[in-house]
Design a protein around this motif. Sequence first.
Motif, PDB file in Angstrom:
ATOM      1  N   PHE A 164       0.571  -1.227   0.146  1.00  0.00           N
ATOM      2  CA  PHE A 164       0.086   0.009  -0.054  1.00  0.00           C
ATOM      3  C   PHE A 164       0.942   1.320  -0.074  1.00  0.00           C
ATOM      4  N   LEU A 165       1.997   1.317   0.963  1.00  0.00           N
ATOM      5  CA  LEU A 165       2.897   2.548   0.762  1.00  0.00           C
ATOM      6  C   LEU A 165       3.649   2.694  -0.361  1.00  0.00           C
ATOM      7  N   ALA A 166       3.859   1.486  -0.930  1.00  0.00           N
ATOM      8  CA  ALA A 166       4.474   1.740  -2.293  1.00  0.00           C
ATOM      9  C   ALA A 166       3.693   2.029  -3.402  1.00  0.00           C
ATOM     10  N   GLU A 167       2.369   1.860  -3.461  1.00  0.00           N
ATOM     11  CA  GLU A 167       1.352   2.619  -4.323  1.00  0.00           C
ATOM     12  C   GLU A 167       1.049   3.833  -4.086  1.00  0.00           C
ATOM     13  N   CYS A 168       1.568   4.505  -2.700  1.00  0.00           N
ATOM     14  CA  CYS A 168       1.527   6.131  -2.464  1.00  0.00           C
ATOM     15  C   CYS A 168       2.378   6.827  -3.263  1.00  0.00           C
ATOM     16  N   LEU A 169       3.583   6.229  -3.692  1.00  0.00           N
ATOM     17  CA  LEU A 169       4.450   6.983  -4.441  1.00  0.00           C
ATOM     18  C   LEU A 169       3.807   8.009  -5.533  1.00  0.00           C
ATOM     19  N   PRO A 170       4.142   9.226  -5.920  1.00  0.00           N
ATOM     20  CA  PRO A 170       3.428  10.139  -6.743  1.00  0.00           C
ATOM     21  C   PRO A 170       3.357   9.315  -8.245  1.00  0.00           C
ATOM     22  N   GLY A 171       4.571   8.770  -8.842  1.00  0.00           N
ATOM     23  CA  GLY A 171       4.418   7.965 -10.067  1.00  0.00           C
ATOM     24  C   GLY A 171       3.301   6.936 -10.275  1.00  0.00           C
ATOM     25  N   ARG A 172       3.465   5.986  -8.947  1.00  0.00           N
ATOM     26  CA  ARG A 172       2.439   5.203  -8.866  1.00  0.00           C
ATOM     27  C   ARG A 172       0.919   5.495  -8.719  1.00  0.00           C
ATOM     28  N   THR A 173       0.778   6.582  -7.971  1.00  0.00           N
ATOM     29  CA  THR A 173      -0.518   7.049  -8.008  1.00  0.00           C
ATOM     30  C   THR A 173      -1.118   7.639  -9.362  1.00  0.00           C
ATOM     31  N   ARG A 174      -0.395   8.369 -10.159  1.00  0.00           N
ATOM     32  CA  ARG A 174      -0.666   8.872 -11.646  1.00  0.00           C
ATOM     33  C   ARG A 174      -0.950   7.580 -12.451  1.00  0.00           C
ATOM     34  N   ARG A 175      -0.069   6.589 -12.142  1.00  0.00           N
ATOM     35  CA  ARG A 175      -0.519   5.435 -13.198  1.00  0.00           C
ATOM     36  C   ARG A 175      -1.747   4.858 -12.735  1.00  0.00           C
ATOM     37  N   ASN A 176      -2.030   4.666 -11.508  1.00  0.00           N
ATOM     38  CA  ASN A 176      -3.451   4.103 -10.926  1.00  0.00           C
ATOM     39  C   ASN A 176      -4.566   4.793 -11.276  1.00  0.00           C
ATOM     40  N   ILE A 177      -4.420   6.247 -11.156  1.00  0.00           N
ATOM     41  CA  ILE A 177      -5.482   7.022 -11.734  1.00  0.00           C
ATOM     42  C   ILE A 177      -5.712   6.922 -13.285  1.00  0.00           C
ATOM     43  N   ALA A 178      -4.726   6.915 -13.930  1.00  0.00           N
ATOM     44  CA  ALA A 178      -4.784   6.642 -15.331  1.00  0.00           C
ATOM     45  C   ALA A 178      -5.729   5.518 -15.690  1.00  0.00           C
ATOM     46  N   ALA A 179      -5.376   4.354 -15.099  1.00  0.00           N
ATOM     47  CA  ALA A 179      -5.977   2.873 -15.169  1.00  0.00           C
ATOM     48  C   ALA A 179      -7.382   2.868 -14.767  1.00  0.00           C
ATOM     49  N   ILE A 180      -7.592   3.850 -13.600  1.00  0.00           N
ATOM     50  CA  ILE A 180      -9.277   3.657 -13.057  1.00  0.00           C
ATOM     51  C   ILE A 180      -9.837   4.488 -13.981  1.00  0.00           C
ATOM     52  N   VAL A 181      -9.567   5.672 -14.363  1.00  0.00           N
ATOM     53  CA  VAL A 181     -10.168   6.670 -15.314  1.00  0.00           C
ATOM     54  C   VAL A 181     -10.502   5.877 -16.390  1.00  0.00           C
ATOM     55  N   ALA A 182      -9.631   5.147 -17.232  1.00  0.00           N
ATOM     56  CA  ALA A 182      -9.894   4.360 -18.482  1.00  0.00           C
ATOM     57  C   ALA A 182     -10.937   3.357 -18.222  1.00  0.00           C
ATOM     58  N   LEU A 183     -10.661   2.429 -17.152  1.00  0.00           N
ATOM     59  CA  LEU A 183     -11.632   1.599 -16.717  1.00  0.00           C
ATOM     60  C   LEU A 183     -13.090   1.944 -16.653  1.00  0.00           C
ATOM     61  N   ALA A 184     -13.119   3.224 -15.936  1.00  0.00           N
ATOM     62  CA  ALA A 184     -14.583   3.851 -15.446  1.00  0.00           C
ATOM     63  C   ALA A 184     -15.231   4.236 -16.638  1.00  0.00           C
ATOM     64  N   LEU A 185     -14.272   4.863 -17.737  1.00  0.00           N
ATOM     65  CA  LEU A 185     -14.873   5.582 -19.005  1.00  0.00           C
ATOM     66  C   LEU A 185     -15.455   4.443 -19.755  1.00  0.00           C
ATOM     67  N   TYR A 186     -14.770   3.285 -19.908  1.00  0.00           N
ATOM     68  CA  TYR A 186     -15.316   2.086 -20.696  1.00  0.00           C
ATOM     69  C   TYR A 186     -16.397   1.526 -19.983  1.00  0.00           C
ATOM     70  N   SER A 187     -16.592   1.570 -18.662  1.00  0.00           N
ATOM     71  CA  SER A 187     -17.722   0.897 -18.042  1.00  0.00           C
ATOM     72  C   SER A 187     -18.861   1.799 -18.113  1.00  0.00           C
ATOM     73  N   ARG A 188     -18.886   3.080 -18.199  1.00  0.00           N
ATOM     74  CA  ARG A 188     -19.881   3.971 -18.486  1.00  0.00           C
ATOM     75  C   ARG A 188     -20.482   3.750 -19.727  1.00  0.00           C
TER      76      ARG A 188
END
Length: 290
Positions: A164-188
Amino acid sequence: LCINYFNRFEFADQYTCITYLTTTFGIERGIVQYDLIQCLVFLFYLAVTKDTCFIFRIVVTYKFSSSFFQCNPVTGLHGGGITGALIAWYLSQAGFDVTVVDRQPGAGLETSFANGGQISVSHAEPWANPHVLSRLIKWLGREDAPLRWRWRADPAQLAWGLRFLAECLPGRTRRNIAAIVALALYSRRCLQTLRAELNLQYDHLERGILHVYTDPRELTLAVDAARLMRRFGLDRDTVDVEQCLAIEPALADARSLLVGGDYTRSDESGDAHKFTRGLAIHAQAAGSRR
């Protein structure tokens, strides 16, 4: 194979080879592959003392036979809420024979009955982000904390915490937001297509979702998140207090508390219970059972 179940390892002195049959079963695109595999288990016995020994095991497997056949696979689903109804529909469209099992007499009568029904792509910020670390310290020991952590001597919990702490790094957070947005847009988009195809009526509204803030520091973080999400294709815009009131006039009495907000025009809302019931009817008409 539970070795120490048999007479404290002593059986290995007498039976050094055990054979048994096992199977593998797979489904892909409605094609079933069924393999019969024979396993030979060779047990090597090594006595160390009178009461202590080691058993070394070597397993040799080979495919005994294999068969392929076309069928309508049978799938069982547990739970008749919004997730179960959606899975049942898509599986039935893919040719599966679906049975849904639920303890309630109808679809969507538990969590999905009073679900908020937000189609909010704007909620794409992961819990693991650089700003949550300072909050975690404040939340420790609080029963009402939004992210609750119960300490215990558990290596798995410690390993999860480090990840969890590793995913809090800024670079990992940006990558995760990009993946979540892409998945959510596809789902919608999938939801909108499904709604049009089946003419689902569930009081859906396409008026967007407004988030308001009363803390300037929280608004600053929200501005950064909105800017990042716009880069990934989401229309999450930062709005001032006057724009918040224009979007939602009912906030007029709280004007003195507001510092700003963000508004995602493409977000939606609806009645999750009505959606689940309507989709369950279509799924049953397509051959699903409950």
